[in-house]
Design a protein around this motif. Structure first.
Motif, PDB file in Angstrom:
ATOM      1  N   ALA A  93      42.386  38.943  20.422  1.00  0.00           N
ATOM      2  CA  ALA A  93      41.252  39.873  20.509  1.00  0.00           C
ATOM      3  C   ALA A  93      41.383  40.836  21.689  1.00  0.00           C
ATOM      4  CB  ALA A  93      39.941  39.099  20.618  1.00  0.00           C
ATOM      5  N   PHE A  94      42.213  40.501  22.662  1.00  0.00           N
ATOM      6  CA  PHE A  94      42.342  41.331  23.859  1.00  0.00           C
ATOM      7  C   PHE A  94      43.712  41.997  23.987  1.00  0.00           C
ATOM      8  CE2 PHE A  94      38.883  38.472  24.622  1.00  0.00           C
ATOM      9  CZ  PHE A  94      37.930  39.297  25.192  1.00  0.00           C
ATOM     10  N   CYS A  95      44.561  41.813  22.984  1.00  0.00           N
ATOM     11  CA  CYS A  95      45.883  42.442  23.021  1.00  0.00           C
ATOM     12  C   CYS A  95      45.755  43.960  22.923  1.00  0.00           C
ATOM     13  CB  CYS A  95      46.746  41.925  21.868  1.00  0.00           C
ATOM     14  SG  CYS A  95      47.345  40.254  22.137  1.00  0.00           S
ATOM     15  N   ARG A  96      46.695  44.657  23.566  1.00  0.00           N
ATOM     16  CA  ARG A  96      46.785  46.119  23.547  1.00  0.00           C
ATOM     17  C   ARG A  96      45.571  46.793  24.185  1.00  0.00           C
ATOM     18  NH1 ARG A  96      51.290  47.782  22.041  1.00  0.00           N
ATOM     19  NH2 ARG A  96      50.574  49.819  21.438  1.00  0.00           N
ATOM     20  N   LYS A  97      44.949  46.077  25.154  1.00  0.00           N
ATOM     21  CA  LYS A  97      43.804  46.639  25.875  1.00  0.00           C
ATOM     22  C   LYS A  97      44.051  46.671  27.378  1.00  0.00           C
ATOM     23  CE  LYS A  97      40.539  45.437  22.329  1.00  0.00           C
ATOM     24  NZ  LYS A  97      39.331  44.776  21.921  1.00  0.00           N
ATOM     25  N   GLY A  98      45.303  46.431  27.796  1.00  0.00           N
ATOM     26  CA  GLY A  98      45.648  46.495  29.213  1.00  0.00           C
ATOM     27  C   GLY A  98      45.492  45.190  29.972  1.00  0.00           C
ATOM     28  N   VAL A  99      45.067  44.131  29.283  1.00  0.00           N
ATOM     29  CA  VAL A  99      44.852  42.847  29.948  1.00  0.00           C
ATOM     30  C   VAL A  99      46.173  42.269  30.460  1.00  0.00           C
ATOM     31  CG1 VAL A  99      44.061  40.462  29.617  1.00  0.00           C
ATOM     32  CG2 VAL A  99      42.765  42.355  28.633  1.00  0.00           C
ATOM     33  N   GLY A 100      47.217  42.302  29.635  1.00  0.00           N
ATOM     34  CA  GLY A 100      48.521  41.790  30.049  1.00  0.00           C
ATOM     35  C   GLY A 100      49.045  42.493  31.278  1.00  0.00           C
ATOM     36  N   GLU A 101      48.910  43.809  31.305  1.00  0.00           N
ATOM     37  CA  GLU A 101      49.388  44.559  32.462  1.00  0.00           C
ATOM     38  C   GLU A 101      48.596  44.204  33.715  1.00  0.00           C
ATOM     39  OE1 GLU A 101      50.565  49.048  33.878  1.00  0.00           O
ATOM     40  OE2 GLU A 101      50.329  48.621  31.747  1.00  0.00           O
ATOM     41  N   LEU A 102      47.297  43.981  33.587  1.00  0.00           N
ATOM     42  CA  LEU A 102      46.492  43.550  34.734  1.00  0.00           C
ATOM     43  C   LEU A 102      46.984  42.207  35.269  1.00  0.00           C
ATOM     44  CD1 LEU A 102      42.860  44.501  33.656  1.00  0.00           C
ATOM     45  CD2 LEU A 102      44.203  45.521  35.495  1.00  0.00           C
ATOM     46  N   LEU A 103      47.315  41.295  34.369  1.00  0.00           N
ATOM     47  CA  LEU A 103      47.824  39.994  34.798  1.00  0.00           C
ATOM     48  C   LEU A 103      49.171  40.129  35.499  1.00  0.00           C
ATOM     49  CD1 LEU A 103      46.888  37.841  31.682  1.00  0.00           C
ATOM     50  CD2 LEU A 103      45.775  37.814  33.920  1.00  0.00           C
ATOM     51  N   VAL A 104      50.047  40.965  34.951  1.00  0.00           N
ATOM     52  CA  VAL A 104      51.355  41.173  35.582  1.00  0.00           C
ATOM     53  C   VAL A 104      51.179  41.807  36.958  1.00  0.00           C
ATOM     54  CG1 VAL A 104      53.537  42.439  35.431  1.00  0.00           C
ATOM     55  CG2 VAL A 104      52.621  41.280  33.413  1.00  0.00           C
ATOM     56  N   ARG A 105      50.315  42.797  37.071  1.00  0.00           N
ATOM     57  CA  ARG A 105      50.061  43.419  38.384  1.00  0.00           C
ATOM     58  C   ARG A 105      49.492  42.395  39.363  1.00  0.00           C
ATOM     59  NH1 ARG A 105      53.408  47.415  38.003  1.00  0.00           N
ATOM     60  NH2 ARG A 105      53.011  48.737  36.218  1.00  0.00           N
ATOM     61  N   HIS A 106      48.668  41.478  38.859  1.00  0.00           N
ATOM     62  CA  HIS A 106      48.114  40.415  39.700  1.00  0.00           C
ATOM     63  C   HIS A 106      49.228  39.544  40.286  1.00  0.00           C
ATOM     64  CE1 HIS A 106      45.529  37.147  41.068  1.00  0.00           C
ATOM     65  NE2 HIS A 106      46.361  36.333  40.443  1.00  0.00           N
ATOM     66  N   VAL A 107      50.189  39.108  39.447  1.00  0.00           N
ATOM     67  CA  VAL A 107      51.254  38.246  39.975  1.00  0.00           C
ATOM     68  C   VAL A 107      52.181  39.007  40.916  1.00  0.00           C
ATOM     69  CG1 VAL A 107      51.188  36.545  38.124  1.00  0.00           C
ATOM     70  CG2 VAL A 107      52.758  38.453  37.944  1.00  0.00           C
ATOM     71  N   ILE A 108      52.381  40.289  40.665  1.00  0.00           N
ATOM     72  CA  ILE A 108      53.202  41.089  41.584  1.00  0.00           C
ATOM     73  C   ILE A 108      52.532  41.156  42.956  1.00  0.00           C
ATOM     74  CG2 ILE A 108      53.998  43.441  42.061  1.00  0.00           C
ATOM     75  CD1 ILE A 108      54.539  43.691  39.003  1.00  0.00           C
ATOM     76  N   GLU A 109      51.235  41.399  42.962  1.00  0.00           N
ATOM     77  CA  GLU A 109      50.498  41.432  44.244  1.00  0.00           C
ATOM     78  C   GLU A 109      50.486  40.058  44.905  1.00  0.00           C
ATOM     79  OE1 GLU A 109      49.489  43.954  46.115  1.00  0.00           O
ATOM     80  OE2 GLU A 109      50.551  45.101  44.582  1.00  0.00           O
ATOM     81  N   ARG A 110      50.379  39.016  44.112  1.00  0.00           N
ATOM     82  CA  ARG A 110      50.396  37.659  44.666  1.00  0.00           C
ATOM     83  C   ARG A 110      51.741  37.358  45.314  1.00  0.00           C
ATOM     84  NH1 ARG A 110      50.844  32.074  42.442  1.00  0.00           N
ATOM     85  NH2 ARG A 110      49.773  30.839  44.001  1.00  0.00           N
ATOM     86  N   ALA A 111      52.830  37.773  44.686  1.00  0.00           N
ATOM     87  CA  ALA A 111      54.161  37.586  45.280  1.00  0.00           C
ATOM     88  C   ALA A 111      54.244  38.319  46.609  1.00  0.00           C
ATOM     89  CB  ALA A 111      55.242  38.073  44.320  1.00  0.00           C
ATOM     90  N   ARG A 112      53.670  39.512  46.684  1.00  0.00           N
ATOM     91  CA  ARG A 112      53.659  40.262  47.948  1.00  0.00           C
ATOM     92  C   ARG A 112      52.866  39.509  49.017  1.00  0.00           C
ATOM     93  NH1 ARG A 112      52.955  45.578  44.782  1.00  0.00           N
ATOM     94  NH2 ARG A 112      55.057  46.411  44.856  1.00  0.00           N
ATOM     95  N   ARG A 113      51.668  39.019  48.643  1.00  0.00           N
ATOM     96  CA  ARG A 113      50.828  38.287  49.610  1.00  0.00           C
ATOM     97  C   ARG A 113      51.524  37.034  50.132  1.00  0.00           C
ATOM     98  NH1 ARG A 113      47.032  39.058  45.746  1.00  0.00           N
ATOM     99  NH2 ARG A 113      46.912  36.835  45.244  1.00  0.00           N
ATOM    100  N   LEU A 114      52.283  36.359  49.272  1.00  0.00           N
ATOM    101  CA  LEU A 114      52.990  35.148  49.674  1.00  0.00           C
ATOM    102  C   LEU A 114      54.334  35.455  50.337  1.00  0.00           C
ATOM    103  CD1 LEU A 114      52.287  32.915  46.530  1.00  0.00           C
ATOM    104  CD2 LEU A 114      51.265  32.699  48.815  1.00  0.00           C
ATOM    105  N   ALA A 115      54.654  36.746  50.472  1.00  0.00           N
ATOM    106  CA  ALA A 115      55.917  37.193  51.083  1.00  0.00           C
ATOM    107  C   ALA A 115      57.132  36.623  50.346  1.00  0.00           C
ATOM    108  CB  ALA A 115      55.956  36.846  52.571  1.00  0.00           C
ATOM    109  N   LEU A 116      57.054  36.581  49.018  1.00  0.00           N
ATOM    110  CA  LEU A 116      58.175  36.128  48.203  1.00  0.00           C
ATOM    111  C   LEU A 116      59.040  37.330  47.814  1.00  0.00           C
ATOM    112  CD1 LEU A 116      56.225  33.569  45.990  1.00  0.00           C
ATOM    113  CD2 LEU A 116      57.753  33.082  47.910  1.00  0.00           C
ATOM    114  N   ALA A 117      60.197  37.047  47.252  1.00  0.00           N
ATOM    115  CA  ALA A 117      61.158  38.109  46.930  1.00  0.00           C
ATOM    116  C   ALA A 117      60.768  38.926  45.710  1.00  0.00           C
ATOM    117  CB  ALA A 117      62.541  37.501  46.712  1.00  0.00           C
ATOM    118  N   GLY A 118      59.911  38.397  44.857  1.00  0.00           N
ATOM    119  CA  GLY A 118      59.531  39.094  43.631  1.00  0.00           C
ATOM    120  C   GLY A 118      58.943  38.111  42.650  1.00  0.00           C
TER     121      GLY A 118
END
Length: 135
Positions: free
Chosen positions: A63-88
């Motif tokens: 019901a939520f596919c193709r509405k930008g939800v997946g990209e929001l989740l991916v951006r969330h993990v990218i920011e989380r990796a930055r906060r944890l000072a991980l390589a990616g």
């Protein structure tokens, strides 16, 4: 081979030592968003042995596919990796999962060649996963 017998002659080789950082943070995250009592998306991730944040599960309900939800989740993990000072961020998908493949490419993910880079940025070593199956 001598007289029908296989003979192996060991030869000395230069030792190759791998090191893994024991200092990787141990916090994992499970994120589920509910809409009208039903799970809309799920995200599970945590630091991986190689210094990257590993996405173990990223699911968006139909019901939520193709509405930008997946990209929001991916951006969330990218920011989380930055906060944890991980390589990616690292994750796995299948060659048949075209929507996920396009999403990850759109978000800047690349295939392979990164498995060991957080441990040794100048490494030219790339992983090749090998399998042997009985069937």
């Amino acid at each position: 081979m001598e007289k029908g017998q296989l003979r192996l002659d060991p030869a000395p080789v230069e030792p190759y030592v791998k090191t893994y950082s024991p200092d990787a943070p141990a916090d994992a995250e499970c994120y589920v968003d509910f809409v009208e009592g039903k799970a809309a998306e799920e995200l599970r991730s945590g630091p991986h042995w190689n210094g990257y944040l590993c996405v173990d599960d990223l699911v968006v309900s139909a019901a939520f596919c193709r509405k930008g939800v997946g990209e929001l989740l991916v951006r969330h993990v990218i920011e989380r990796a930055r906060r944890l000072a991980l390589a990616g961020v690292t994750l796995e998908t299948q060659n048949t999962n075209w929507p996920a493949r396009h999403l990850y490419e759109r978000c800047g993910f690349q295939l392979d060649k990164q498995l060991y880079r957080a441990l040794e940025p100048a490494s030219t070593e790339t992983a090749r996963l090998w399998y042997w199956a009985l069937r």
